[in-house]
Design an enzyme around this catalytic site. Structure first.
Site, PDB file in Angstrom:
ATOM      1  N   HIS A  79       0.794  -0.950   0.221  1.00  0.00           N
ATOM      2  CA  HIS A  79      -0.182  -0.113  -0.217  1.00  0.00           C
ATOM      3  C   HIS A  79       0.633   1.130   0.050  1.00  0.00           C
ATOM      4  O   HIS A  79       0.427   2.209  -0.530  1.00  0.00           O
ATOM      5  CB  HIS A  79      -0.739  -0.012   0.941  1.00  0.00           C
ATOM      6  CG  HIS A  79      -2.100  -1.155   1.874  1.00  0.00           C
ATOM      7  ND1 HIS A  79      -2.849  -1.496   2.138  1.00  0.00           N
ATOM      8  CD2 HIS A  79      -2.263  -2.124   0.235  1.00  0.00           C
ATOM      9  CE1 HIS A  79      -3.170  -2.498   2.356  1.00  0.00           C
ATOM     10  NE2 HIS A  79      -3.342  -3.002   0.882  1.00  0.00           N
ATOM     11  N   HIS A 261      -9.137  -1.984  -5.675  1.00  0.00           N
ATOM     12  CA  HIS A 261      -8.261  -1.844  -4.185  1.00  0.00           C
ATOM     13  C   HIS A 261      -7.129  -2.539  -4.644  1.00  0.00           C
ATOM     14  O   HIS A 261      -5.842  -2.807  -4.451  1.00  0.00           O
ATOM     15  CB  HIS A 261      -8.781  -2.367  -3.166  1.00  0.00           C
ATOM     16  CG  HIS A 261      -7.431  -2.684  -1.772  1.00  0.00           C
ATOM     17  ND1 HIS A 261      -6.859  -1.681  -1.378  1.00  0.00           N
ATOM     18  CD2 HIS A 261      -6.733  -4.233  -1.756  1.00  0.00           C
ATOM     19  CE1 HIS A 261      -6.295  -2.217  -0.748  1.00  0.00           C
ATOM     20  NE2 HIS A 261      -5.821  -4.196  -0.607  1.00  0.00           N
ATOM     21  N   ASP A 265      -3.043  -2.266  -5.197  1.00  0.00           N
ATOM     22  CA  ASP A 265      -2.066  -3.366  -4.877  1.00  0.00           C
ATOM     23  C   ASP A 265      -1.186  -3.329  -6.373  1.00  0.00           C
ATOM     24  O   ASP A 265       0.485  -3.724  -5.900  1.00  0.00           O
ATOM     25  CB  ASP A 265      -2.339  -4.536  -4.588  1.00  0.00           C
ATOM     26  CG  ASP A 265      -3.164  -5.085  -3.597  1.00  0.00           C
ATOM     27  OD1 ASP A 265      -2.860  -4.026  -1.874  1.00  0.00           O
ATOM     28  OD2 ASP A 265      -3.855  -6.090  -2.874  1.00  0.00           O
ATOM     29  N   HIS A 288      -0.028 -10.762  -4.410  1.00  0.00           N
ATOM     30  CA  HIS A 288       0.366 -10.379  -4.939  1.00  0.00           C
ATOM     31  C   HIS A 288       1.736 -11.882  -5.443  1.00  0.00           C
ATOM     32  O   HIS A 288       3.223 -11.177  -5.798  1.00  0.00           O
ATOM     33  CB  HIS A 288       1.050 -10.479  -3.256  1.00  0.00           C
ATOM     34  CG  HIS A 288       0.372  -9.611  -2.592  1.00  0.00           C
ATOM     35  ND1 HIS A 288       0.121  -7.848  -3.156  1.00  0.00           N
ATOM     36  CD2 HIS A 288      -1.065  -9.304  -1.140  1.00  0.00           C
ATOM     37  CE1 HIS A 288      -0.361  -7.720  -2.006  1.00  0.00           C
ATOM     38  NE2 HIS A 288      -1.074  -8.207  -0.992  1.00  0.00           N
TER      39      HIS A 288
END
Length: 305
Positions: A79, A261, A265, A288
């Protein structure tokens, strides 16, 4: 006209809990000289500790991105890296007095609110863009996720999410440098499914989670006893499932806030390519693991030149 490198005008400090460790930490973002890039310093270990925000130092991608250099880790960096990238900050040194970056409100908004009002400091050197000379494709058969990176004159990012969720449905989000990251992407918060929370608590994965820093998706109607139990876990008044399938702890900032969001990321993880990437990035069902793997592939192509 060449874009100049930028840093902050002054230092900014933030205090809060790490999402996964629950540990309190103070984080300070400091101005840095030309060509520093983004560097973390674990002040609780040594003022000389140095963890560079580069993909080769990714050591874990279990629900967040962790960097480790010289056996010194820093957790949940995505973030903050997204905020710095979206605001156009080339150089910063980040002091952190514990292992994990504070989750704050689950978005990049606290960083934006602090920094943006003061503007940025231009530096006497041109920005060094990351440029690739051929497309890169990364896929995962296990998750059905993919990322395609194509050379371009300017950075842009697209995300498509599909969690097989009737509440979320299929969502898309887009950002490029002509858009206002601070209003369109940076304010979008992390999210979690209601049925995952119990498991995450039991496995010590969200010790710092609370109803102020995550959107909670309640895919199916749940018994009042379950809602009472969740309220007790978070130590808050009685929670309820709204008609739209979300828990009533937060109001959505956008109908597709969850996709936005995921885009936040993605931008943060791709900063680990080493700077501002001049490419189109198109991601499907990304997370991720595949984000950082793709950033590593960019680094490999650069190093092979």
């Amino acid at each position: 006209m060449k874009q100049l490198q930028k840093t902050l005008r002054k230092s900014y400090s933030f205090t809060g809990k790490g999402l996964h460790t629950g540990k309190m930490a103070e984080l300070t973002i400091n101005p840095a000289p030309v060509d520093t890039g983004i560097v973390f310093c674990r002040t609780d270990i040594s003022r000389d500790s140095r963890i560079e925000a580069l993909a080769e130092y990714v050591s874990s991608t279990d629900r967040s991105t962790t960097l480790t250099q010289d056996n010194i880790p820093v957790m949940t960096v995505e973030h903050l890296l997204s905020a710095l990238t979206g605001m156009g900050i080339d150089n910063a040194i980040i002091d952190l007095d514990n292992i994990e970056v504070p989750i704050l409100d689950g978005s990049a908004k606290p960083y934006i609110d602090a920094v943006w009002k003061d503007g940025l400091q231009e530096q006497d050197a041109p920005r060094k863009y990351i440029e690739i000379d051929r497309p890169i494709t990364v896929t995962s058969e296990k998750t059905g996720s993919s990322i395609v990176i194509t050379p371009s004159d300017k950075p842009s990012f697209d995300v498509h999410i599909d969690f097989n969720s009737k509440v979320l449905g299929l969502q898309d989000a887009h950002w490029d440098v002509d858009m206002d990251y601070t209003q369109e992407i940076g304010v979008c918060r992390t999210f979690v499914f209601f049925h995952e929370i119990e498991y995450l608590f039991k496995n010590n994965l969200i010790k710092g989670g609370d109803v102020d820093n995550a959107i909670v998706i309640v895919e199916h109607p749940v018994a009042r006893e379950q809602l009472e139990h969740m309220s007790q876990l978070f130590n808050v008044p009685m929670l309820e499932r709204c008609e739209n399938g979300y828990l009533n702890n937060l109001q959505l900032r956008f109908a597709n806030e969850c996709a936005r969001h995921k885009l936040l990321d993605l931008i943060g993880d791709f900063r680990l390519a080493g700077g501002f990437l001049k490419a189109e990035v198109k991601a499907v069902r990304s997370g991720h693991t595949i984000n950082t793997k793709a950033a590593k592939e960019v680094r490999k192509q650069l190093n092979a030149k």
